[in-house]
Design a protein around this motif. Structure first.
Motif: not given
Length: 189
Positions: A56-84
């Motif tokens: 159950a912890l492996i499940d929750e920690a894995t979901v958490h790790a992928f949430g961090e990855l997704a958040q980082g990708r969402e923040d990146d276009p704002e910090q750079h000049d677009g998605r590319h």
């Protein structure tokens, strides 16, 4: 010692999930509950008050790790000049010595691949892994570039670089993969 408040219990649970997310990426899911709780600054006995099982912890920690990855990708276009530009910056960071040397804070796709292939009880973790890897590949895709091929190149290079760390080959692998991916983006191949 008295009972902890519900707020403190939630905070403790979140601390364990965050710690597990980092340690699973760094050491794998085989880390013991005792070591995990010690790293969280909590007692072993408190684990089963918070989680039904280690799976159950492996499940929750894995979901958490992928949430961090997704958040980082969402923040990146704002910090750079677009998605590319954000995609190029991510490739540079992904195939860096810093990312190679810090799996605990790094990509769960690379860090958890081995464990997800061998973790039969953590079904939610496996689902989150599949979904997270697919989302990452989709994010990397462009009109000219297949995201799955890019992800496989990045992942393979990172895993090989980690396996050869301490040798000149490790940095050569990172540089070669980074060069191929960046050249392909520049030339539209």
């Amino acid at each position: 010692m008295g009972r902890v408040s519900q707020a403190q219990a939630r905070e403790n649970r979140q601390r364990v999930v965050q710690t597990a997310s980092r340690l699973f990426r760094e050491r794998g899911t085989h880390i013991s509950v005792v070591d995990l709780m010690k790293a969280s600054g909590l007692t072993h006995g408190g684990f089963y008050k918070q989680f039904a099982s280690k799976e159950a912890l492996i499940d929750e920690a894995t979901v958490h790790a992928f949430g961090e990855l997704a958040q980082g990708r969402e923040d990146d276009p704002e910090q750079h000049d677009g998605r590319h530009a954000a995609q190029q910056a991510l490739i540079e960071r992904y195939l860096s010595v810093e990312h190679r040397d810090n799996p605990a804070e790094g990509c769960p796709v690379a860090a958890l691949a081995h464990d997800m292939a061998r973790e039969p009880g953590a079904r939610e973790a496996h689902r989150a892994y599949i979904e997270g890897a697919g989302d990452f590949a989709d994010w990397l895709a462009t009109e000219d570039h297949d995201g799955i091929t890019q992800l496989c190149t990045m992942l393979g290079a990172l895993v090989l670089a980690r396996a050869t760390k301490g040798s000149p080959l490790s940095e050569e692998i990172l540089a070669a993969a980074r060069g191929v991916l960046m050249e392909a983006r520049r030339s539209g191949r």
